[in-house]
Design a protein around this motif. Structure first.
Motif, PDB file in Angstrom:
ATOM      1  N   PRO A  60      17.627   6.561  29.717  1.00 31.15           N
ATOM      2  CA  PRO A  60      16.865   6.280  30.937  1.00 31.15           C
ATOM      3  C   PRO A  60      15.359   6.356  30.699  1.00 31.15           C
ATOM      4  N   SER A  61      14.641   5.555  31.476  1.00 28.63           N
ATOM      5  CA  SER A  61      13.179   5.575  31.484  1.00 28.63           C
ATOM      6  C   SER A  61      12.730   5.391  32.919  1.00 28.63           C
ATOM      7  N   ILE A  62      11.622   6.046  33.295  1.00 25.03           N
ATOM      8  CA  ILE A  62      11.159   5.991  34.682  1.00 25.03           C
ATOM      9  C   ILE A  62       9.669   5.731  34.737  1.00 25.03           C
ATOM     10  N   TYR A  63       9.283   4.910  35.719  1.00 22.11           N
ATOM     11  CA  TYR A  63       7.875   4.709  36.064  1.00 22.11           C
ATOM     12  C   TYR A  63       7.832   4.365  37.542  1.00 22.11           C
ATOM     13  N   GLY A  64       7.118   5.149  38.317  1.00 22.33           N
ATOM     14  CA  GLY A  64       7.036   4.898  39.747  1.00 22.33           C
ATOM     15  C   GLY A  64       8.404   4.989  40.404  1.00 22.33           C
ATOM     16  N   ASP A  65       8.765   3.975  41.165  1.00 19.42           N
ATOM     17  CA  ASP A  65      10.054   3.942  41.854  1.00 19.42           C
ATOM     18  C   ASP A  65      11.149   3.270  41.038  1.00 19.42           C
ATOM     19  N   ARG A  66      10.872   2.949  39.778  1.00 27.61           N
ATOM     20  CA  ARG A  66      11.827   2.201  38.967  1.00 27.61           C
ATOM     21  C   ARG A  66      12.409   3.046  37.849  1.00 27.61           C
ATOM     22  N   VAL A  67      13.732   3.053  37.771  1.00 29.36           N
ATOM     23  CA  VAL A  67      14.464   3.712  36.692  1.00 29.36           C
ATOM     24  C   VAL A  67      15.250   2.637  35.951  1.00 29.36           C
ATOM     25  N   VAL A  68      15.114   2.575  34.631  1.00 28.78           N
ATOM     26  CA  VAL A  68      15.869   1.617  33.824  1.00 28.78           C
ATOM     27  C   VAL A  68      16.718   2.370  32.813  1.00 28.78           C
ATOM     28  N   TRP A  69      17.772   1.723  32.321  1.00 30.97           N
ATOM     29  CA  TRP A  69      18.667   2.330  31.335  1.00 30.97           C
ATOM     30  C   TRP A  69      19.477   1.235  30.662  1.00 30.97           C
ATOM     31  N   GLN A  70      20.188   1.596  29.575  1.00 30.55           N
ATOM     32  CA  GLN A  70      21.144   0.694  28.942  1.00 30.55           C
ATOM     33  C   GLN A  70      22.537   1.042  29.431  1.00 30.55           C
ATOM     34  N   ASP A  71      23.358   0.007  29.687  1.00 27.87           N
ATOM     35  CA  ASP A  71      24.607   0.169  30.429  1.00 27.87           C
ATOM     36  C   ASP A  71      25.747  -0.555  29.711  1.00 27.87           C
ATOM     37  N   TYR A  81      19.833  -2.314  32.928  1.00 28.31           N
ATOM     38  CA  TYR A  81      19.906  -2.242  34.387  1.00 28.31           C
ATOM     39  C   TYR A  81      18.677  -1.506  34.914  1.00 28.31           C
ATOM     40  N   MET A  82      18.397  -1.723  36.202  1.00 19.80           N
ATOM     41  CA  MET A  82      17.280  -1.041  36.856  1.00 19.80           C
ATOM     42  C   MET A  82      17.687  -0.630  38.264  1.00 19.80           C
ATOM     43  N   GLU A  89      18.186  -0.351  45.503  1.00 22.31           N
ATOM     44  CA  GLU A  89      18.879  -1.513  44.961  1.00 22.31           C
ATOM     45  C   GLU A  89      19.000  -1.407  43.445  1.00 22.31           C
ATOM     46  N   GLU A  90      20.185  -1.751  42.932  1.00 26.11           N
ATOM     47  CA  GLU A  90      20.422  -1.809  41.498  1.00 26.11           C
ATOM     48  C   GLU A  90      20.377  -3.265  41.047  1.00 26.11           C
ATOM     49  N   THR A  91      19.713  -3.511  39.903  1.00 29.51           N
ATOM     50  CA  THR A  91      19.560  -4.873  39.398  1.00 29.51           C
ATOM     51  C   THR A  91      19.963  -4.925  37.937  1.00 29.51           C
ATOM     52  N   ARG A  92      20.779  -5.940  37.593  1.00 25.44           N
ATOM     53  CA  ARG A  92      21.107  -6.170  36.194  1.00 25.44           C
ATOM     54  C   ARG A  92      20.025  -7.064  35.601  1.00 25.44           C
ATOM     55  N   ILE A  93      19.312  -6.543  34.589  1.00 28.41           N
ATOM     56  CA  ILE A  93      18.189  -7.275  34.014  1.00 28.41           C
ATOM     57  C   ILE A  93      18.662  -8.287  32.979  1.00 28.41           C
ATOM     58  N   MET A  94      19.570  -7.880  32.100  1.00 28.41           N
ATOM     59  CA  MET A  94      20.085  -8.766  31.059  1.00 28.41           C
ATOM     60  C   MET A  94      21.569  -9.041  31.302  1.00 28.41           C
TER      61      MET A  94
END
Length: 429
Positions: A60-71, A81-82, A89-94
């Protein structure tokens, strides 16, 4: 003429009045002292489960209101994902059949290592959340891994100059640190030593990494503003996994026969040991006055996240669940994210840490390092607590000193005792 008995009585009266005065002063100031000691170090921890999928999530990585990770929820490859904390809201980036690992978020940008050209030729990719566009940052026919980002600058480790792996999977040969400047569309080679330089981290003009040029792992730093490289650690044991924020560099250190967290203050050239529990600590991250790490003091099946506050020299246990909270920690202001095994798989969790006193030094530090979004022209609001750039000559305006005499609890009582004593002594004369 005052006789001897009068003098004797005067001395006793003065002594009695002085004792009463000291007692009143003690009683009047006691509530202030107690209030500080009871409220200054209390922290409130609010925990949030970010992912509820039954697969594994990591990094996981965080900046502001956004958390991203590998899933790994599709069961075949790692995707990015974010989660947006403000919109829930959850969003699939790739969304393809290749592995995407080690994501890091800064502002509206996410970077990761991408294996669409094969793992030996992994590349660094960037996704812009504002424009919904993906960009391949590196094109060299070699491996680029472990990216980090700050503003327009992306750093990573690179094998193009002879880096490889041995039969046990350890890095060997010549691994280097590279940088790409998005604003100038230019790539730079940061290290030229023909050994292993890996796991870079960047904050403003400073890049840190772990370096094997001396036959053991040391922490090195490169300052982009001065084009100067500096060796931070010299102990013959291993120092690795560096992180940087402001003038502070932290890392995991093996000099005591186990893993401890150490810190180096660039402004004072002082090194200090942060953890002294006697257990193993690793995987640290830093933001402002707060350092977090993964702690083994309750055993290998119950790893926890701990926090150390540099402003108060206090340590706080963040997680208490009797499972593993571990791996790739990150912190942004008063939010901490980690990988958690309490549900039988690896989920992403987050906690928000706040003080009982909302104007505590801890929270002022969290507010003081406000950074504008990358590329924005937003300036701090007048009167904000934004800190100047490191090395700048800007000093905060001195605050007016307030008179504390008549604002001190019990001042009227103290003043009355002193006045009565003066009147009595004058009358005795």
């Amino acid at each position: 003429m005052v006789n001897r008995e009068d003098r004797y009585l005067d001395r006793h009266l003065i002594l009695l009045a002085s004792t009463a005065l000291l007692f009143v002063l003690f009683i009047c100031t006691l509530p202030v002292v107690l209030a500080f000691s009871l409220n200054s170090n209390r922290l409130t921890i609010n925990e949030t489960q970010i992912t509820a999928n039954s697969s594994d999530e990591a990094c996981p990585s965080i900046y502001g209101d956004r958390v991203v990770w590998q899933d790994l929820r599709d069961g075949k490859n790692w995707d990015i994902y974010m989660y947006n904390l403000s919109t829930h809201e959850e969003t699939r980036i790739m969304n393809d059949s290749f592995d995407h690992r080690g994501p890091v978020v800064y502002g509206d940008r996410i970077v990761w290592e991408d294996t669409s050209n094969g793992y030996q030729n992994a590349d660094i990719h960037l996704y812009n959340l504002t424009t919904s566009t993906e960009t391949q940052i590196t094109t060299n026919m070699s491996g680029q891994y472990a990216p980090d980002i700050y503003g327009d600058r992306i750093v990573w480790e690179d094998t193009r100059n002879g880096g490889s792996w041995d039969k046990d999977g350890n890095r060997t040969g010549n691994w280097d640190i590279y940088l790409y400047d998005l604003s100038a569309s230019t790539e730079y080679r940061i290290t030229a030593n023909e050994s292993v330089q890996e796991y870079p981290a960047i904050y403003r003009d400073r890049i840190v990494w772990q370096d094997f040029r001396n036959g053991n792992l040391d922490i090195y730093m490169y300052d982009l503003s001065t084009s100067r490289e500096t060796q931070i650690t010299t102990d013959p044991a291993a120092q690795y996994s560096p992180a940087i924020h402001g003038d502070r560099i932290i890392w995991t250190d093996a000099r005591n026969g186990k893993s401890d967290i150490y810190m180096y203050d660039i402004s004072t050239s002082a090194e200090s040991q942060i953890t002294t529990s006697g257990s193993i600590e690793s995987g640290s991250a830093i933001y402002g006055n707060w350092i977090v790490w993964m702690d083994y003091r309750k055993g290998w099946e119950n790893l926890d996240v701990y926090l150390y506050d540099l402003s108060t020299s206090t340590e706080t246990q963040i997680t208490t669940n009797e499972s593993n909270q571990w791996g790739d920690l990150d912190i942004w202001r008063n939010r901490i994210v980690w990988r958690d095994q309490r549900n039988g798989n690896n989920d992403i969790y987050m906690c928000t840490v706040s003080g009982e006193n909302k104007e505590s030094e801890v929270e002022l530090e969290m507010r003081s390092d406000v950074e504008p979004e990358p590329g924005s022209d937003v300036e701090p609001e007048p009167g904000s607590d934004v800190e100047p750039e490191p090395g700048s000559d800007v000093e905060p305006e001195p605050e007016e000193e307030e008179s504390t005499s008549k604002n001190t609890p019990g001042f009227e009582t103290v003043y009355g005792v002193v006045s009565l004593l003066g009147v009595f002594l004058q009358w005795r004369r």
